[in-house]
Write an enzyme that holds these catalytic residues in place. Structure first.
Site, short mmCIF file in Angstrom:
data_model
loop_
_atom_site.label_atom_id
_atom_site.label_comp_id
_atom_site.label_asym_id
_atom_site.label_seq_id
_atom_site.Cartn_x
_atom_site.Cartn_y
_atom_site.Cartn_z
N HIS A 1 0.91 -1.14 -0.02
CA HIS A 1 0.03 -0.06 0.12
C HIS A 1 1.05 1.25 0.07
O HIS A 1 2.28 1.08 0.51
CB HIS A 1 -0.65 0.04 1.35
N ASP B 1 2.69 -4.70 8.14
CA ASP B 1 1.39 -4.13 7.97
C ASP B 1 0.43 -5.13 7.97
O ASP B 1 -0.14 -5.73 7.09
CB ASP B 1 1.55 -3.45 6.53
N GLN C 1 -4.89 -5.51 6.45
CA GLN C 1 -6.04 -6.31 6.03
C GLN C 1 -6.02 -7.77 6.71
O GLN C 1 -6.92 -8.61 6.26
CB GLN C 1 -5.78 -6.64 4.62
N LYS D 1 -10.86 -0.98 10.04
CA LYS D 1 -11.10 -2.38 8.99
C LYS D 1 -11.46 -3.46 10.20
O LYS D 1 -11.21 -4.56 9.45
CB LYS D 1 -9.84 -2.58 8.24
N CYS E 1 -4.69 2.17 -4.04
CA CYS E 1 -3.65 2.78 -3.19
C CYS E 1 -2.45 1.93 -3.37
O CYS E 1 -1.54 1.68 -2.23
CB CYS E 1 -4.01 2.96 -1.83
C1 LIG Z 1 -2.67 -3.08 3.31
C2 LIG Z 1 -3.01 -1.63 3.96
N1 LIG Z 1 -2.07 -0.85 4.55
C3 LIG Z 1 -2.53 0.30 4.81
C4 LIG Z 1 -3.50 0.78 5.06
C5 LIG Z 1 -3.87 2.10 5.14
O1 LIG Z 1 -4.69 2.28 6.33
P1 LIG Z 1 -5.22 3.63 7.02
O2 LIG Z 1 -5.64 4.24 5.72
O3 LIG Z 1 -6.41 3.23 7.81
O4 LIG Z 1 -4.16 4.28 7.79
C6 LIG Z 1 -4.51 0.08 4.02
C7 LIG Z 1 -6.23 0.79 3.98
O5 LIG Z 1 -6.61 0.70 2.97
C8 LIG Z 1 -4.28 -1.09 3.62
O6 LIG Z 1 -5.18 -1.80 3.03
#
Ligand SMILES: Cc1ncc(COP(=O)(O)O)c(C=O)c1O
Lengths: 413, 150
Positions: free
Chosen positions: A130, A207, A210, A233, A371
């Site tokens: 991401h 990370d 998900q 999430k 993203c």
């Molecule tokens: C794999 C992953 N990492 C990081 C994020 C970023 O999360 P947040 O926007 O809640 O900080 C997301 C959210 O879409 C994600 O799917």
């Protein structure tokens, strides 16, 4: 609490009753929510916990002498205890509340990264990250003269582990990797990644944005050094997240932001920082968010993550089979180890048009690059359509998706 | 279904599957790139200007049905127009796609572009319909982006 009792198979009807939004309509059709990777819906237990907080418990924390402040502080800290237990951390000192995954990643880059990365060092991420797990490291590398290395992926969307091993060297200081890919659904072999990275002395950040809502996580058994996730999430509120870090690492790290709560004493000559975890929580925190997150975790635990994972796997198999029967649909992300994410393209139709037409049927999916623009580049696509599953989804939701895709073909024939 | 038919009218689908002026323009005097990060739509617009007159134009890129059809129809509607006329058409077009549902709009300058009036029912798609026009604006304003001198 109105949660279903833990069992191997979920009582879906009862679970769906726990989420008021699932009974609403969109464009006159019952809502079919398949955008869970973007954010999950909230169970009544979470909504009520937030309502109760503002109706009966609202106060600032860690500083008042009065009753309400004690109640709010106790609730806030007991949610930290729930998080600790949920991810198997050693102590609540290792649980830092953040705004979300993004802030957790930035905190590690700014604090651990600035203190420990220097010229010539290398940081490894993967091709399926991401943007929030790319940009903070790019910024750090630029500042320090360090180098960002990228683990490539194959056509199924799996990491090339032998390429990862080749990238590892004594220069590798940090490996930051997504546990489950939000655009491909790939479940990465994180245990092996952590072992290999530790063997060259690198620290590993996971990370888990998900993964927390879909698979049990035990940070001690995984032996990851840091782990970040978002409350929203995981059926909790937006604007709240968690960064886990091993105590010894966090102790040695400089603060991320300065302000109230993160200090023990302040004079103009000298400031002593507060102990963990408060050292990393400057200012009045998102109290309502933390309490809501605590309620969300209690809810997930009452349903049981093993049962949730099994349910989502069954749906993933079902959805994958259904979509495979549609000649114009091509799945993007076909890893052998996969979570409940169905990313696809429809021949001759842009994902944005797919999203609009499904929306008129009450079906919420995401269309775009999610993203993860490097993933789109890797597959030579501008975007994909993505249906992402959660504990309250059913086979009927996927049947509706397929009917919606027939309609796409009809409208854009 | 009726809203969807309003959005994806026959002419829109036709321009999507057979976009007009879909080419790199030989002898272009101006060029500009448009990008919609939300959905990954990308367009490159080529213009051949003589003074204030848009003599010819072409475009390339990838995008959804709405952005492709809109770009294709735009090239047809402003070919042979002056900058001032093109700006007027864009003004009318923009008003049409961003109006509140049910509000009337002025169709005098629009011609075929009127088939995109259904976009107003889909606020998430206004950006798609406007991408080519914003790209045109950038090409006209950015004299610095001229790709060749006359
Ligand atoms: C794999 C992953 N990492 C990081 C994020 C970023 O999360 P947040 O926007 O809640 O900080 C997301 C959210 O879409 C994600 O799917």
């Amino acid at each position: 609490m109105t949660a279903a009792t833990p069992s191997a198979t979920l009582d879906i009807a009862r679970i769906r009753d726990d989420f008021p939004i699932l009974a609403t309509q969109v464009h006159g059709k019952p809502l079919i929510y398949l955008d869970n990777a973007a954010t999950t819906q909230k169970p009544r237990a979470v909504i009520e916990a937030i309502q109760r907080y503002y109706t009966e418990e609202n106060s600032n924390i860690h500083r008042g002498v009065h009753h309400l402040s004690e109640v709010a502080t106790r609730k806030y800290e007991s949610a930290r205890g729930l998080v600790r237990q949920f991810i198997g951390a050693h102590t609540t000192r290792e649980i830092i509340f953040t705004r979300g995954t993004t802030e957790g990643l930035n905190l590690v880059a700014a604090s651990y990264g600035r203190a420990n990365i220097s010229k010539g060092d290398e940081i490894i991420v993967s091709a399926m990250e991401h943007h929030s797990n790319i940009v903070p490291w790019q910024m750090l590398c630029q500042e320090k003269g360090a180098r960002l290395r990228v683990i490539p992926i194959n056509d199924r969307g799996e990491l090339l582990m032998d390429e990862f091993e080749k990238l590892l060297s004594p220069r590798t200081k940090l490996v930051s990797i997504v546990h489950i890919s939000n655009s491909l659904g790939t479940i990465n072999p994180v245990r092996r990644i952590i072992e290999l990275a530790h063997a060259v002395g690198a620290v590993v950040l996971l990370d888990a944005a998900q993964s927390v809502a879909h698979t049990p996580i035990d940070v001690q058994s995984l032996d990851c050094d840091f782990l970040a996730f978002s409350g929203h999430k995981l059926f909790g509120p937006t604007g709240i997240g968690v960064l886990y870090g091993k105590q010894a690492l966090l102790e040695a790290m400089p603060p991320y932001q300065g302000g109230g709560d993160m200090i023990s004493s302040v004079t103009f000559e000298h400031t002593t920082y507060n102990h963990l975890p408060h050292k990393f929580e400057a200012g009045t925190p998102h109290i309502e968010g933390v309490i809501g997150l605590g309620a969300a975790i209690a809810y997930v635990q009452s349903v049981g993550l093993h049962a949730i994972a099994a349910h989502e796997q069954r749906l993933l198999q079902y959805g994958t089979t259904l979509l495979a029967e549609l000649p114009k649909v091509r799945m993007i992300g076909t890893a052998r180890e996969k979570a409940g994410i169905l990313s696809f393209v429809v021949e001759g139709v842009h994902p944005h048009d797919v999203g609009t037409i499904l929306d008129t049927e009450g079906i919420a999916i995401r269309a775009g690059h999610h993203c993860t623009m490097p993933v789109m580049d890797r597959f030579g696509l501008p975007a994909t359509a993505r249906a992402s599953l959660s504990l309250y989804n059913t086979a009927a939701d996927l049947d509706a998706l397929v009917r919606g895709l027939h309609k796409v073909a009809e409208v854009l024939r | 279904m009726s809203e969807l038919r309003e959005l994806y009218q026959e002419m829109v689908l036709d321009h999507n599957s057979r976009p007009r002026n879909f080419k790199k323009l030989e002898g272009a005097t101006h060029q500009s790139e448009g990008y919609n990060p939300l959905c990954g739509d990308r367009i490159t617009l080529y213009l051949k200007m003589r003074g204030d007159l848009i003599e010819d134009l072409g475009f390339q890129g990838t995008g959804c049905a709405i952005s492709r059809a809109s770009a294709s129809m735009m090239t047809q509607s402003i070919k042979g127009k002056t900058i001032e006329q093109a700006e007027e058409i864009f003004g009318a077009f923009h008003k049409m796609v961003t109006r509140d549902v049910g509000e009337p709009y002025d169709s005098d300058d629009l011609g075929d572009l009127e088939v995109l009036s259904g976009v107003a029912e889909f606020p998430a798609r206004v950006k798609c319909a406007s991408l080519s026009w914003h790209t045109l604006n950038a090409a006209l304003e950015g004299k610095a982006q001229k790709i060749s001198t006359e």
